[in-house]
Design a protein around this motif. Structure first.
Motif, PDB file in Angstrom:
ATOM      1  N   GLY A 150     -12.278  -1.747  -8.839  1.00 41.04           N
ATOM      2  CA  GLY A 150     -11.804  -1.363  -7.512  1.00 41.04           C
ATOM      3  C   GLY A 150     -12.846  -0.600  -6.726  1.00 41.04           C
ATOM      4  N   ALA A 151     -13.561   0.304  -7.405  1.00 41.61           N
ATOM      5  CA  ALA A 151     -14.615   1.057  -6.730  1.00 41.61           C
ATOM      6  C   ALA A 151     -15.735   0.129  -6.260  1.00 41.61           C
ATOM      7  CB  ALA A 151     -15.166   2.132  -7.657  1.00 41.61           C
ATOM      8  N   ASP A 152     -16.113  -0.826  -7.101  1.00 51.10           N
ATOM      9  CA  ASP A 152     -17.165  -1.784  -6.740  1.00 51.10           C
ATOM     10  C   ASP A 152     -16.729  -2.617  -5.548  1.00 51.10           C
ATOM     11  OD1 ASP A 152     -19.665  -3.190  -7.208  1.00 51.10           O
ATOM     12  OD2 ASP A 152     -18.469  -4.826  -8.051  1.00 51.10           O
ATOM     13  N   LEU A 153     -15.523  -3.152  -5.607  1.00 51.34           N
ATOM     14  CA  LEU A 153     -15.013  -3.969  -4.497  1.00 51.34           C
ATOM     15  C   LEU A 153     -14.918  -3.143  -3.219  1.00 51.34           C
ATOM     16  CD1 LEU A 153     -12.110  -6.530  -4.715  1.00 51.34           C
ATOM     17  CD2 LEU A 153     -12.250  -4.938  -2.802  1.00 51.34           C
ATOM     18  N   GLY A 154     -14.379  -1.925  -3.337  1.00 50.66           N
ATOM     19  CA  GLY A 154     -14.226  -1.080  -2.160  1.00 50.66           C
ATOM     20  C   GLY A 154     -15.550  -0.745  -1.497  1.00 50.66           C
ATOM     21  N   ARG A 155     -16.540  -0.381  -2.308  1.00 50.09           N
ATOM     22  CA  ARG A 155     -17.858  -0.048  -1.748  1.00 50.09           C
ATOM     23  C   ARG A 155     -18.485  -1.254  -1.055  1.00 50.09           C
ATOM     24  NH1 ARG A 155     -18.352   3.214  -6.596  1.00 50.09           N
ATOM     25  NH2 ARG A 155     -19.215   1.407  -7.689  1.00 50.09           N
ATOM     26  N   LYS A 156     -18.329  -2.424  -1.637  1.00 48.16           N
ATOM     27  CA  LYS A 156     -18.956  -3.613  -1.056  1.00 48.16           C
ATOM     28  C   LYS A 156     -18.305  -4.003   0.269  1.00 48.16           C
ATOM     29  CE  LYS A 156     -20.935  -5.460  -5.302  1.00 48.16           C
ATOM     30  NZ  LYS A 156     -20.781  -6.384  -6.461  1.00 48.16           N
ATOM     31  N   VAL A 157     -16.984  -3.963   0.337  1.00 45.40           N
ATOM     32  CA  VAL A 157     -16.359  -4.316   1.615  1.00 45.40           C
ATOM     33  C   VAL A 157     -16.621  -3.237   2.667  1.00 45.40           C
ATOM     34  CG1 VAL A 157     -14.582  -5.762   0.545  1.00 45.40           C
ATOM     35  CG2 VAL A 157     -14.085  -3.340   0.996  1.00 45.40           C
ATOM     36  N   ALA A 158     -16.768  -1.985   2.226  1.00 50.75           N
ATOM     37  CA  ALA A 158     -17.029  -0.898   3.179  1.00 50.75           C
ATOM     38  C   ALA A 158     -18.353  -1.077   3.900  1.00 50.75           C
ATOM     39  CB  ALA A 158     -17.000   0.450   2.463  1.00 50.75           C
ATOM     40  N   ASP A 185       0.732  -5.219 -16.117  1.00 52.06           N
ATOM     41  CA  ASP A 185       0.329  -3.836 -16.361  1.00 52.06           C
ATOM     42  C   ASP A 185       0.333  -3.078 -15.032  1.00 52.06           C
ATOM     43  OD1 ASP A 185      -0.878  -1.416 -16.983  1.00 52.06           O
ATOM     44  OD2 ASP A 185      -2.331  -2.307 -18.370  1.00 52.06           O
ATOM     45  N   PRO A 186       1.486  -2.531 -14.639  1.00 52.12           N
ATOM     46  CA  PRO A 186       1.573  -1.825 -13.356  1.00 52.12           C
ATOM     47  C   PRO A 186       0.609  -0.653 -13.242  1.00 52.12           C
ATOM     48  CG  PRO A 186       3.770  -2.293 -14.225  1.00 52.12           C
ATOM     49  CD  PRO A 186       2.791  -2.626 -15.317  1.00 52.12           C
ATOM     50  N   ILE A 187       0.310   0.011 -14.354  1.00 53.34           N
ATOM     51  CA  ILE A 187      -0.600   1.161 -14.300  1.00 53.34           C
ATOM     52  C   ILE A 187      -2.018   0.699 -13.953  1.00 53.34           C
ATOM     53  CG2 ILE A 187      -1.679   2.994 -15.670  1.00 53.34           C
ATOM     54  CD1 ILE A 187       0.977   3.224 -17.195  1.00 53.34           C
ATOM     55  N   ALA A 188      -2.468  -0.379 -14.594  1.00 57.55           N
ATOM     56  CA  ALA A 188      -3.805  -0.905 -14.293  1.00 57.55           C
ATOM     57  C   ALA A 188      -3.886  -1.411 -12.860  1.00 57.55           C
ATOM     58  CB  ALA A 188      -4.159  -2.018 -15.273  1.00 57.55           C
ATOM     59  N   ARG A 189      -2.834  -2.071 -12.392  1.00 62.22           N
ATOM     60  CA  ARG A 189      -2.814  -2.540 -11.000  1.00 62.22           C
ATOM     61  C   ARG A 189      -2.891  -1.371 -10.032  1.00 62.22           C
ATOM     62  NH1 ARG A 189       1.102  -6.251 -12.516  1.00 62.22           N
ATOM     63  NH2 ARG A 189       2.797  -5.059 -11.574  1.00 62.22           N
ATOM     64  N   ALA A 190      -2.126  -0.331 -10.310  1.00 64.12           N
ATOM     65  CA  ALA A 190      -2.137   0.842  -9.425  1.00 64.12           C
ATOM     66  C   ALA A 190      -3.515   1.482  -9.381  1.00 64.12           C
ATOM     67  CB  ALA A 190      -1.093   1.854  -9.884  1.00 64.12           C
ATOM     68  N   MET A 191      -4.187   1.541 -10.533  1.00 66.52           N
ATOM     69  CA  MET A 191      -5.533   2.113 -10.578  1.00 66.52           C
ATOM     70  C   MET A 191      -6.507   1.257  -9.763  1.00 66.52           C
ATOM     71  SD  MET A 191      -7.238   4.684 -11.815  1.00 66.52           S
ATOM     72  CE  MET A 191      -6.450   5.273 -13.323  1.00 66.52           C
ATOM     73  N   LEU A 192      -6.398  -0.040  -9.907  1.00 63.36           N
ATOM     74  CA  LEU A 192      -7.233  -0.959  -9.135  1.00 63.36           C
ATOM     75  C   LEU A 192      -7.034  -0.741  -7.642  1.00 63.36           C
ATOM     76  CD1 LEU A 192      -9.055  -3.585  -9.042  1.00 63.36           C
ATOM     77  CD2 LEU A 192      -6.904  -4.867  -9.003  1.00 63.36           C
ATOM     78  N   PHE A 193      -5.792  -0.719  -7.213  1.00 60.56           N
ATOM     79  CA  PHE A 193      -5.489  -0.598  -5.789  1.00 60.56           C
ATOM     80  C   PHE A 193      -5.896   0.773  -5.253  1.00 60.56           C
ATOM     81  CE2 PHE A 193      -1.765  -3.879  -5.890  1.00 60.56           C
ATOM     82  CZ  PHE A 193      -2.644  -4.856  -6.307  1.00 60.56           C
ATOM     83  N   THR A 195      -8.283   2.797  -6.270  1.00 63.14           N
ATOM     84  CA  THR A 195      -9.731   2.959  -6.122  1.00 63.14           C
ATOM     85  C   THR A 195     -10.285   2.084  -5.006  1.00 63.14           C
ATOM     86  OG1 THR A 195     -10.064   1.378  -7.942  1.00 63.14           O
ATOM     87  CG2 THR A 195     -10.153   3.727  -8.484  1.00 63.14           C
ATOM     88  N   ILE A 196      -9.669   0.946  -4.758  1.00 66.59           N
ATOM     89  CA  ILE A 196     -10.081   0.145  -3.599  1.00 66.59           C
ATOM     90  C   ILE A 196      -9.850   0.941  -2.322  1.00 66.59           C
ATOM     91  CG2 ILE A 196      -9.503  -1.871  -2.183  1.00 66.59           C
ATOM     92  CD1 ILE A 196      -8.976  -3.383  -4.825  1.00 66.59           C
ATOM     93  N   ARG A 197      -8.659   1.499  -2.183  1.00 60.24           N
ATOM     94  CA  ARG A 197      -8.354   2.283  -0.985  1.00 60.24           C
ATOM     95  C   ARG A 197      -9.298   3.480  -0.837  1.00 60.24           C
ATOM     96  NH1 ARG A 197      -2.889   1.114  -2.386  1.00 60.24           N
ATOM     97  NH2 ARG A 197      -2.860   3.027  -3.639  1.00 60.24           N
ATOM     98  N   ALA A 198      -9.630   4.106  -1.955  1.00 56.44           N
ATOM     99  CA  ALA A 198     -10.479   5.301  -1.906  1.00 56.44           C
ATOM    100  C   ALA A 198     -11.894   4.988  -1.455  1.00 56.44           C
ATOM    101  CB  ALA A 198     -10.510   5.968  -3.284  1.00 56.44           C
ATOM    102  N   HIS A 199     -12.385   3.773  -1.736  1.00 62.00           N
ATOM    103  CA  HIS A 199     -13.783   3.443  -1.442  1.00 62.00           C
ATOM    104  C   HIS A 199     -13.963   2.509  -0.246  1.00 62.00           C
ATOM    105  CE1 HIS A 199     -14.134   4.950  -5.589  1.00 62.00           C
ATOM    106  NE2 HIS A 199     -15.358   5.248  -5.254  1.00 62.00           N
ATOM    107  N   ALA A 200     -12.889   1.915   0.246  1.00 60.56           N
ATOM    108  CA  ALA A 200     -13.022   0.945   1.344  1.00 60.56           C
ATOM    109  C   ALA A 200     -13.261   1.618   2.693  1.00 60.56           C
ATOM    110  CB  ALA A 200     -11.782   0.056   1.411  1.00 60.56           C
ATOM    111  N   ARG A 201     -13.051   2.922   2.762  1.00 64.89           N
ATOM    112  CA  ARG A 201     -13.292   3.723   3.971  1.00 64.89           C
ATOM    113  C   ARG A 201     -12.564   3.142   5.185  1.00 64.89           C
ATOM    114  NH1 ARG A 201     -19.711   4.746   3.204  1.00 64.89           N
ATOM    115  NH2 ARG A 201     -19.667   2.696   4.210  1.00 64.89           N
ATOM    116  N   HIS A 202     -13.303   2.648   6.196  1.00 68.01           N
ATOM    117  CA  HIS A 202     -12.697   2.217   7.447  1.00 68.01           C
ATOM    118  C   HIS A 202     -12.096   0.817   7.379  1.00 68.01           C
ATOM    119  CE1 HIS A 202     -16.722   0.572   7.242  1.00 68.01           C
ATOM    120  NE2 HIS A 202     -16.369  -0.345   8.127  1.00 68.01           N
ATOM    121  N   ILE A 203     -12.309   0.103   6.287  1.00 70.04           N
ATOM    122  CA  ILE A 203     -11.815  -1.272   6.169  1.00 70.04           C
ATOM    123  C   ILE A 203     -10.302  -1.259   5.931  1.00 70.04           C
ATOM    124  CG2 ILE A 203     -11.937  -3.418   4.842  1.00 70.04           C
ATOM    125  CD1 ILE A 203     -14.437  -2.800   6.514  1.00 70.04           C
ATOM    126  N   PRO A 204      -9.532  -1.994   6.716  1.00 64.21           N
ATOM    127  CA  PRO A 204      -8.078  -2.028   6.493  1.00 64.21           C
ATOM    128  C   PRO A 204      -7.734  -2.593   5.115  1.00 64.21           C
ATOM    129  CG  PRO A 204      -8.632  -2.919   8.657  1.00 64.21           C
ATOM    130  CD  PRO A 204      -9.927  -2.758   7.923  1.00 64.21           C
TER     131      PRO A 204
END
Length: 233
Positions: A150-158, A185-193, A195-204
């Motif tokens: 999620g962090a990798d994806l978020g940083r790249k789209v940001a 695995d709801p816990i793994a999905r929640a972690m993925l989502f 961290t994406i939100r945390a790193h995507a910054r201004h990207i909706p």
């Protein structure tokens, strides 16, 4: 595809869109492709098998596509965890750098891909596996690995210079990540989502109360890409 130019198509005057898919995201890919074609776009489908992702990145940089629907980003998981279908560290960077409108999702990020079971490195012996067939073994990504993905994806789209949105299916990211299936695995999905939100910054980042293979999710992401492509500059 990397070494040769894209062959002309019968509808070559139609804007071309790249779409990524995997076996476990096929229903979504097929519905999204249909929606895009009905809207007047030609769709080139890339299987997220490492070479497919690498070819897609090259063609984006060559200016081939009017837009990108990156439904299936499983190659990020293989690159970060050590699977066999990595497209390299530059996966998910071309559209961001080249200002190509893109809609990104998390298809098959619940899994890392290996060949036959005996090909799985010994360090993963205690993990959860799904034997797809005799030559394909899938390993469930952990919550910690999902955070890294999620962090990798978020940083790249940001880093996107052009229009970009991320769309997340709350009820599962692959055919075997849903209630009652092996990789639910709801816990793994929640972690993925998260961290994406945390790193995507201004990207909706848009969440949908659907599974990735629900037709409503496919229609939503195809519609989002059409909107980004056709938005006045």
């Amino acid at each position: 595809m990397v070494l040769h130019s894209l062959p002309p198509t019968p509808d070559s005057e139609r804007p071309l869109v790249a779409l990524t898919m995997f076996g476990v995201t096929t229903p979504c890919a097929e519905q999204a492709k249909k929606s895009l074609e009905q809207a007047g776009y030609e769709v080139l489908v890339f299987h997220a098998t490492g070479s497919g992702g690498a070819a897609r990145e090259t063609l984006i940089r060559d200016g081939v596509f009017a837009g990108v629907l990156d439904l299936t980003t499983t190659e990020l998981a293989d690159e970060l965890v050590g699977g066999f279908l990595s497209a390299g560290p530059d996966r998910l960077t071309a559209a961001a750098e080249c200002e190509v409108p893109q809609v990104v999702s998390v298809g098959a990020t619940d899994m890392v891909n290996f060949h036959a079971l005996e090909s799985v490195p010994e360090r993963f012996n205690q993990r959860k596996f799904h034997r797809h067939n005799a030559s394909v073994t899938l390993m469930r990504t952990t919550a910690e690995e999902c955070a890294a993905i999620g962090a990798d994806l978020g940083r790249k789209v940001a880093s996107s210079k052009g229009p970009c949105e991320v769309h997340l299916p709350n009820k599962g990211v692959s055919a075997i990540d849903r209630q009652g299936e092996d990789f639910d695995d709801p816990i793994a999905r929640a972690m993925l989502f998260d961290t994406i939100r945390a790193h995507a910054r201004h990207i909706p980042v848009v969440e949908h109360d659907y599974h990735i293979n629900d037709p409503e999710f496919a229609s939503a992401i195809a519609g989002a890409l059409i909107r980004l492509i056709e938005k006045p500059k």
